[in-house]
Design an enzyme around this catalytic site. Structure first.
Site, mmCIF file in Angstrom:
data_model
loop_
_atom_site.group_PDB
_atom_site.id
_atom_site.type_symbol
_atom_site.label_atom_id
_atom_site.label_comp_id
_atom_site.label_asym_id
_atom_site.label_seq_id
_atom_site.Cartn_x
_atom_site.Cartn_y
_atom_site.Cartn_z
ATOM 1 C CE LYS A 81 -3.738 1.887 2.936
ATOM 2 N NZ LYS A 81 -4.543 1.586 4.152
ATOM 3 C CB SER A 154 -7.852 3.480 3.126
ATOM 4 O OG SER A 154 -6.903 2.890 4.032
ATOM 5 C CB SER A 178 -8.063 0.492 5.961
ATOM 6 O OG SER A 178 -8.831 1.649 6.156
#
Length: 465
Positions: A81, A154, A178
């Site tokens: 990420k 996210s 997330s």
């Protein structure tokens, strides 16, 4: 054979890589080719580093050929990420503000991945500041199971890339769900470890007392291998726990005979749709057949602490962004700006009240867990939510908390959870359940998920691209 290579769990390739029957270079070229072919539509990557990946793959092949195999991650192409500091790949935190940012050091988590021999393909798309909305400069990732369906936030690019065969595994972060939300929406197995189980050094924060780092993968076995590589104490992060790290892979076949699992059907019925509640009921008899014992449990009331989550998150986020906000407000997206504005306006009394409620909630969770080993809840309140549904949830905090009633509470108390695919809705979008455990019970969570996946194949579903 090519389809088998891109779609399988990476731990199933370990023997082939170690023996040279499959090379890291072969796998890396396969991933790069698939990124080139499909990510123009999926938008899972924010940065790809093909030259770096090829060089790392060649180095892994040479090392393995000399008999120096580091373990199941060695030579496996992965991505992380876009929130982890990396010295050789851009780090942007989902915002154009950091277009020129150069990481001053490598994050502990990515350094440990590399030390385990993983090949880094690039960075995966995330929401702005890893909150709830995308920066205007970022294209939102597309759920490969259905374009009109939510990917989960996210760590959205992480969920899309791994399920689509554009990386074999990834690391995400979880402040209110997330890791687990995109894992659920994309059919992955995601672990939100105990708070402090994995170092946050070199990870841009949303809210430090709520942030967790963990793996997202295609199976419990893969997730266990990733967690084992990154977990443990870190002198650069004083909040990283010094509790010994289990060999999660070595214990994963131990099964769940005699494990006691709590369930609160009233809690589920109050927060989830009937379709989701029904999916949870299908899980129970299978886990019972595997030897688990279910007992009623009562989860503490969540309304006050969920609003307290928003209060604490906003204050800590405002602190994290104080160097650029409000001074560069015009460069921020609407949703993150609203969170930071709220954080700046919270009074000391309001923050203290949220922290008081959090302490009380944590005590109640500990009491609930005293007679049980695990706790079963859904991963999402809606099965495969559509983008249109997400647009109806309204402004925060109600908007974000409506989608995470089974997620944020475990960030608040810091207890570990694992998200596991268990079905699909009428549109073919994955549905998942979540098991929560006591602090540092990740080995048991991996065992339970692996036992489930030994008799089901929901985790092996792949989207048609």
């Amino acid at each position: 054979m090519e389809q088998d290579l891109w779609s399988v769990e990476f731990t199933s390739l370990a023997d082939a890589i170690r023996s040279g029957r499959v090379t890291s270079t072969e796998l890396t070229e396969l991933m790069l080719a698939r990124i080139a072919a499909f990510d123009g539509r999926l938008h899972s990557y924010i940065a790809v580093a093909p030259d770096l990946a090829r060089a790392a793959a060649r180095a892994a092949d040479a090392e393995i050929a000399q008999g120096h195999w580091r373990g199941p991650l060695h030579g496996v192409p992965m991505a992380v990420k876009d929130v982890f500091y990396t010295k050789d790949i851009r780090t942007g935190f989902g915002s154009s503000i950091y277009d020129d940012f150069e990481a001053p050091y490598e994050s502990t988590a990515t350094a440990r991945l590399r030390a385990a021999g993983a090949v880094m393909l690039g960075k995966l798309t995330a929401t702005e500041g890893v909150y709830a909305g995308y920066h205007p400069s970022i294209t939102e990732p597309v759920n490969p199971f259905g374009d009109e369906h939510w990917t989960g936030n996210s760590s959205s690019g992480s969920g899309v890339a791994v399920t689509s065969g554009l990386a074999y595994g990834t690391l995400g972060t979880d402040t209110g769900g997330s890791i687990r939300l995109p894992s659920a929406c994309c059919g992955l197995t995601g672990i939100k470890p105990t708070w402090g189980r994995v170092s946050r050094h070199g990870v841009f924060p949303l809210a430090e007392s709520l942030d967790h780092v963990g793996p997202m993968a295609r199976s419990a076995r893969d997730a266990a291998a990733l967690l084992g590589a990154i977990a443990g104490a870190d002198p650069d992060d004083p909040t990283a726990a010094s509790v010994p790290v289990h060999d999660y892979l070595a214990q994963i076949d131990a099964g769940i005979a005699g494990v006691t699992i709590g369930i609160d059907r009233d809690f589920i019925a109050a927060k989830a749709t009937p379709e989701v509640a029904a999916s949870i009921e299908t899980v129970i008899p299978i886990l019972e057949q595997l030897g688990a014992r279910f007992v009623p449990a009562t989860f503490p009331e969540t309304r006050e602490i969920l609003y307290g989550w928003h209060t604490e998150c906003s204050v800590e986020a405002a602190l994290a962004h104080r160097a650029t906000f409000p001074g560069r407000r015009a460069e921020y997206g609407e949703r993150l700006s609203a969170l930071l504005d709220h954080g700046a306006q919270v009074t000391a009394f309001e923050l203290a009240e949220a922290q008081r409620a959090r302490r009380a909630f944590n005590g109640a969770v500990a009491a609930m867990f005293a007679p049980i080993d695990l706790f079963l809840v859904p991963a999402l309140p809606v099965a495969g939510p559509t983008l249109a549904h997400m647009a109806t949830l309204g402004p925060d905090p109600d908007g974000i908390l409506a989608v995470g009633p089974f997620n944020a509470p475990f960030d608040i108390c810091g207890y570990p959870t694992i998200t596991v695919p268990c079905g699909a809705n009428g549109a073919g979008i994955p549905i998942a359940f979540q098991l929560a455990g006591k602090p540092f019970s990740e080995a048991l969570l991996c065992r339970a998920a692996h036992a489930w996946q030994g008799v089901t194949d929901w985790h092996r579903r792949r989207p048609e691209l």
